[in-house]
Design a protein around this motif. Sequence first.
Motif, mmCIF file in Angstrom:
data_model
loop_
_atom_site.group_PDB
_atom_site.id
_atom_site.type_symbol
_atom_site.label_atom_id
_atom_site.label_comp_id
_atom_site.label_asym_id
_atom_site.label_seq_id
_atom_site.Cartn_x
_atom_site.Cartn_y
_atom_site.Cartn_z
ATOM 1 N N GLU A 165 0.835 -1.197 0.000
ATOM 2 C CA GLU A 165 0.000 0.000 0.000
ATOM 3 C C GLU A 165 0.871 1.249 0.000
ATOM 4 O O GLU A 165 0.641 2.190 -0.773
ATOM 5 N N TRP A 169 1.413 4.045 -2.994
ATOM 6 C CA TRP A 169 1.193 5.446 -2.637
ATOM 7 C C TRP A 169 2.371 6.295 -3.101
ATOM 8 O O TRP A 169 2.189 7.377 -3.663
ATOM 9 N N CYS A 172 2.326 6.800 -6.914
ATOM 10 C CA CYS A 172 1.314 7.770 -7.325
ATOM 11 C C CYS A 172 1.697 9.182 -6.897
ATOM 12 O O CYS A 172 1.490 10.147 -7.639
ATOM 13 N N ARG A 173 2.289 9.322 -5.723
ATOM 14 C CA ARG A 173 2.728 10.633 -5.256
ATOM 15 C C ARG A 173 3.759 11.226 -6.208
ATOM 16 O O ARG A 173 3.767 12.440 -6.449
ATOM 17 N N GLY A 202 -3.288 1.947 -2.199
ATOM 18 C CA GLY A 202 -2.256 2.966 -2.082
ATOM 19 C C GLY A 202 -2.426 4.076 -3.095
ATOM 20 O O GLY A 202 -2.266 5.271 -2.774
ATOM 21 N N ARG A 205 -5.454 6.199 -2.091
ATOM 22 C CA ARG A 205 -5.144 7.112 -0.978
ATOM 23 C C ARG A 205 -4.365 8.329 -1.451
ATOM 24 O O ARG A 205 -4.643 9.468 -1.058
ATOM 25 N N ALA A 206 -3.376 8.108 -2.307
ATOM 26 C CA ALA A 206 -2.571 9.227 -2.792
ATOM 27 C C ALA A 206 -3.412 10.217 -3.577
ATOM 28 O O ALA A 206 -3.264 11.442 -3.426
#
Length: 347
Positions: A165, A169, A172-173, A202, A205-206
Motif C-alpha cells: 500500500e 502510494w 502515485c505521489r 495505495g 489514498r494518494a
Amino acid sequence: MRSKNAGIRDVAKAAQVSTASVSRALNSPESVRPELRARIDAAIRDLSYIPDAAARALSSRRTRTIGAIIPTVDNAMFARGIEALQSYLSLQGYLLLLATSGYDPEVEFRQVQNMVSRGIDGLILRGDVHTDALRRLLASQRIPFANVGVYHPDKPYASVGANNELAAWRACRYLIELGHSKIGMVAAVSANNDRAMLRVAGVRRAVEETGLALRPEWCLEVPYHLDDAREAARTLLCLKDRPTALVCGNDVIAYGVMLEAERRGLNLPQDLSVIGFDDLEWSRHLRPSLTTMHVPTDEVWTRAGEYLVKTLAGRPTALHHEVDVSLVVRESTSPPKASAPITQSIG
C-alpha cells in the motif's frame, strides 16, 4: 572403479573424518566448519555417494525439504524469486518442492496437502489469502511457514515482503509531484490477491489526499498478460476524457500499456506517463525505459528461506521482515503537457 554402493563410512574414511561429522555436514551444514565441509563434499562427489533420504528422515524426523507454492510460473518475478530461494536452500542442504495454485485458495490447500503427505519440513506461500483449513493443517502438523510478498507485522505468523500500500502510494505521489491530476490505474486482478488489492488502495489514498478521486472508469483490473494489459489500455485511451498518467500493477502490465499507446500514435511520456511495479530486467532496456518501483525479489525469497532454515534449526530469527521498495525514475514519466514550461524563441 568406484563402488555403486558407497556408504557414509566410505565418505568418512575418504575425508578422514568421523561418520558423525559426515552426518552433521549432511543434516546441518551450517554447523560444520567450511574447510571440513569442503573435504566432505569432495569425498561425496568422488564416491558418487547418495544419502538415503528415507533413512535420514527416520533418524532426524526431517526430510530437509521445503515446499513453495506460487500462483503461476508465467511471471518473471516468481521465476526470479524461486531461483534465489533454490540457490539458498541448496547451500543449506535443503531440497525445494514447487507447486502452483492459479490464484485459487482451494487449489493451494490441496497442493499443501500433497506436500505435507510427502514430508515437507517448512512451507513458503505467496501473500496472505489462504483457507482456514490450510492454516489448521499447518498448525496441527507443526509445519512452520512464511508468507512472501507481504509485510504484516501484526500477524502471528511470518511475513517477508514490502508494504504494498505504501509503495503504490509513493508511485502515485511521484506522478502527482510531476503535476499530474488525471491519474488512472491498470491493476492486477485483486480477487485472492492481497498484493494487488493493497496497491490499488495505495494509489487511491494518494489521489484522494490531493482532493481528487480514482475515477471508476480510470481503474481497470487485468490478468498478468500483455494482451489483457493492451486491451485495458485501449479502453482507457479511447475515452474522451482520459488520464494523463497510469500506475500499473506490475511491469508486465506496464509493457502492455506502453505497446498499445505506441500503436495508437501516442508519444511517451509527453502524451502519457506510465509507471510500473517490480523492476524487471526488460524495464531498463525498453524505449522509452520504464519508470518503476524496484522490489528486491531475491532478498524477499532468500530471507523467507533463512527464516525457515533457522526456525527448523531452533535458532532465533525475526518473525517479520520488511524490504525496501525504491522508485527508479526512467524515461516513461514526465510532467503532463499542460504543466510543461512555455518557451519562446528569440529571433
